[in-house]
Design a protein around this motif. Structure first.
Motif, PDB file in Angstrom:
ATOM      1  N   PHE A   1     -36.029  48.114 -23.097  1.00 49.81           N
ATOM      2  CA  PHE A   1     -35.980  48.530 -21.915  1.00 49.81           C
ATOM      3  C   PHE A   1     -37.124  47.877 -20.938  1.00 49.81           C
ATOM      4  CE2 PHE A   1     -33.605  51.899 -23.727  1.00 49.81           C
ATOM      5  CZ  PHE A   1     -32.596  52.135 -22.586  1.00 49.81           C
ATOM      6  N   GLU A   2     -36.928  47.450 -19.761  1.00 44.36           N
ATOM      7  CA  GLU A   2     -37.782  46.884 -18.836  1.00 44.36           C
ATOM      8  C   GLU A   2     -37.529  47.329 -17.431  1.00 44.36           C
ATOM      9  OE1 GLU A   2     -40.407  44.821 -19.711  1.00 44.36           O
ATOM     10  OE2 GLU A   2     -39.837  43.994 -21.435  1.00 44.36           O
ATOM     11  N   LYS A   3     -38.406  47.139 -16.671  1.00 43.24           N
ATOM     12  CA  LYS A   3     -38.268  47.802 -15.287  1.00 43.24           C
ATOM     13  C   LYS A   3     -37.231  46.929 -14.337  1.00 43.24           C
ATOM     14  CE  LYS A   3     -41.563  50.880 -15.575  1.00 43.24           C
ATOM     15  NZ  LYS A   3     -41.206  52.274 -15.557  1.00 43.24           N
ATOM     16  N   ALA A   4     -36.486  47.578 -13.676  1.00 36.57           N
ATOM     17  CA  ALA A   4     -35.462  46.767 -13.121  1.00 36.57           C
ATOM     18  C   ALA A   4     -36.073  45.949 -12.043  1.00 36.57           C
ATOM     19  CB  ALA A   4     -34.461  47.642 -12.233  1.00 36.57           C
ATOM     20  N   VAL A   5     -37.337  46.187 -11.353  1.00 40.36           N
ATOM     21  CA  VAL A   5     -37.892  45.322 -10.404  1.00 40.36           C
ATOM     22  C   VAL A   5     -38.363  44.157 -11.089  1.00 40.36           C
ATOM     23  CG1 VAL A   5     -38.460  47.052  -8.729  1.00 40.36           C
ATOM     24  CG2 VAL A   5     -40.097  46.668 -10.573  1.00 40.36           C
ATOM     25  N   LYS A   6     -38.635  44.008 -12.157  1.00 46.08           N
ATOM     26  CA  LYS A   6     -39.350  43.146 -13.251  1.00 46.08           C
ATOM     27  C   LYS A   6     -38.221  42.134 -13.387  1.00 46.08           C
ATOM     28  CE  LYS A   6     -41.487  41.874 -17.567  1.00 46.08           C
ATOM     29  NZ  LYS A   6     -42.060  42.118 -18.804  1.00 46.08           N
ATOM     30  N   ILE A   7     -37.119  42.519 -13.912  1.00 47.03           N
ATOM     31  CA  ILE A   7     -36.055  41.614 -14.206  1.00 47.03           C
ATOM     32  C   ILE A   7     -35.319  41.046 -12.974  1.00 47.03           C
ATOM     33  CG2 ILE A   7     -33.656  41.515 -15.047  1.00 47.03           C
ATOM     34  CD1 ILE A   7     -35.941  42.261 -17.242  1.00 47.03           C
ATOM     35  N   LYS A   8     -35.368  41.629 -11.983  1.00 51.46           N
ATOM     36  CA  LYS A   8     -34.782  41.129 -10.512  1.00 51.46           C
ATOM     37  C   LYS A   8     -35.707  40.076 -10.266  1.00 51.46           C
ATOM     38  CE  LYS A   8     -33.563  42.058  -5.959  1.00 51.46           C
ATOM     39  NZ  LYS A   8     -33.910  43.083  -4.667  1.00 51.46           N
ATOM     40  N   ALA A   9     -36.837  40.153 -10.299  1.00 50.51           N
ATOM     41  CA  ALA A   9     -37.738  38.908  -9.681  1.00 50.51           C
ATOM     42  C   ALA A   9     -37.934  37.984 -10.678  1.00 50.51           C
ATOM     43  CB  ALA A   9     -39.400  39.719  -9.648  1.00 50.51           C
ATOM     44  N   MET A  10     -37.575  38.093 -11.946  1.00 55.87           N
ATOM     45  CA  MET A  10     -37.522  37.015 -12.982  1.00 55.87           C
ATOM     46  C   MET A  10     -36.361  36.332 -12.603  1.00 55.87           C
ATOM     47  SD  MET A  10     -38.669  38.950 -16.583  1.00 55.87           S
ATOM     48  CE  MET A  10     -38.507  37.356 -17.605  1.00 55.87           C
ATOM     49  N   VAL A  11     -35.363  36.896 -12.263  1.00 54.87           N
ATOM     50  CA  VAL A  11     -33.949  36.296 -12.130  1.00 54.87           C
ATOM     51  C   VAL A  11     -33.877  35.557 -10.726  1.00 54.87           C
ATOM     52  CG1 VAL A  11     -31.431  36.781 -11.739  1.00 54.87           C
ATOM     53  CG2 VAL A  11     -32.617  37.702 -13.555  1.00 54.87           C
ATOM     54  N   GLU A  12     -34.685  36.046  -9.688  1.00 49.36           N
ATOM     55  CA  GLU A  12     -34.813  35.609  -8.375  1.00 49.36           C
ATOM     56  C   GLU A  12     -35.504  34.079  -8.444  1.00 49.36           C
ATOM     57  OE1 GLU A  12     -33.860  39.230  -5.380  1.00 49.36           O
ATOM     58  OE2 GLU A  12     -35.928  38.846  -5.961  1.00 49.36           O
ATOM     59  N   GLN A  13     -36.682  33.919  -9.333  1.00 52.33           N
ATOM     60  CA  GLN A  13     -37.440  32.836  -9.543  1.00 52.33           C
ATOM     61  C   GLN A  13     -36.585  31.772  -9.829  1.00 52.33           C
ATOM     62  OE1 GLN A  13     -40.565  33.593 -12.388  1.00 52.33           O
ATOM     63  NE2 GLN A  13     -41.609  34.928 -10.948  1.00 52.33           N
ATOM     64  N   VAL A  14     -35.520  31.941 -10.705  1.00 53.02           N
ATOM     65  CA  VAL A  14     -34.549  30.747 -10.858  1.00 53.02           C
ATOM     66  C   VAL A  14     -33.485  30.896  -9.635  1.00 53.02           C
ATOM     67  CG1 VAL A  14     -33.094  29.835 -12.509  1.00 53.02           C
ATOM     68  CG2 VAL A  14     -34.865  31.347 -13.143  1.00 53.02           C
ATOM     69  N   ALA A  15     -33.383  29.698  -8.984  1.00 50.22           N
ATOM     70  CA  ALA A  15     -32.417  29.824  -7.727  1.00 50.22           C
ATOM     71  C   ALA A  15     -30.998  29.932  -8.116  1.00 50.22           C
ATOM     72  CB  ALA A  15     -32.459  28.375  -7.157  1.00 50.22           C
ATOM     73  N   VAL A  16     -30.463  30.786  -7.491  1.00 49.50           N
ATOM     74  CA  VAL A  16     -28.993  31.055  -7.608  1.00 49.50           C
ATOM     75  C   VAL A  16     -28.369  30.173  -6.515  1.00 49.50           C
ATOM     76  CG1 VAL A  16     -27.228  32.909  -7.394  1.00 49.50           C
ATOM     77  CG2 VAL A  16     -29.415  33.605  -8.196  1.00 49.50           C
ATOM     78  N   ARG A  17     -27.516  29.450  -7.163  1.00 48.58           N
ATOM     79  CA  ARG A  17     -26.718  28.636  -6.386  1.00 48.58           C
ATOM     80  C   ARG A  17     -25.180  29.187  -5.693  1.00 48.58           C
ATOM     81  NH1 ARG A  17     -26.095  24.579 -10.955  1.00 48.58           N
ATOM     82  NH2 ARG A  17     -27.459  25.587 -12.046  1.00 48.58           N
TER      83      ARG A  17
END
Length: 74
Positions: free
Chosen positions: A58-74
């Motif tokens: 389990f990880e904080k949703a804000v952490k996961i969201k930030a990690m994914v947002e660091q990698v550009a979504v095309r």
């Protein structure tokens, strides 16, 4: 990680944060239905979560969201 999975992760994180606040935790299973209807996508998420980033179950949703947002979504 494919863009569709990135978008799905961000959307789920946004919904969980809106529903339960910024302290809400989740696992990579949160991005899938109870029935495993896309095993390849599930394994892709598991690979990113467990092997690539060595995250806890389990990880904080804000952490996961930030990690994914660091990698550009095309």
């Amino acid at each position: 990680m494919r863009d569709s999975l990135k978008r799905k992760i961000i959307a789920v994180c946004d919904a969980k944060i809106a529903q339960k606040g910024s302290g809400v935790g989740l696992s990579f299973y949160a991005f899938f239905a109870n029935r495993n209807d896309d095993p390849e996508l599930l394994m892709e998420a598991a690979e990113w979560w467990i092997r690539t980033h060595r995250l806890d179950h389990f990880e904080k949703a804000v952490k996961i969201k930030a990690m994914v947002e660091q990698v550009a979504v095309r």
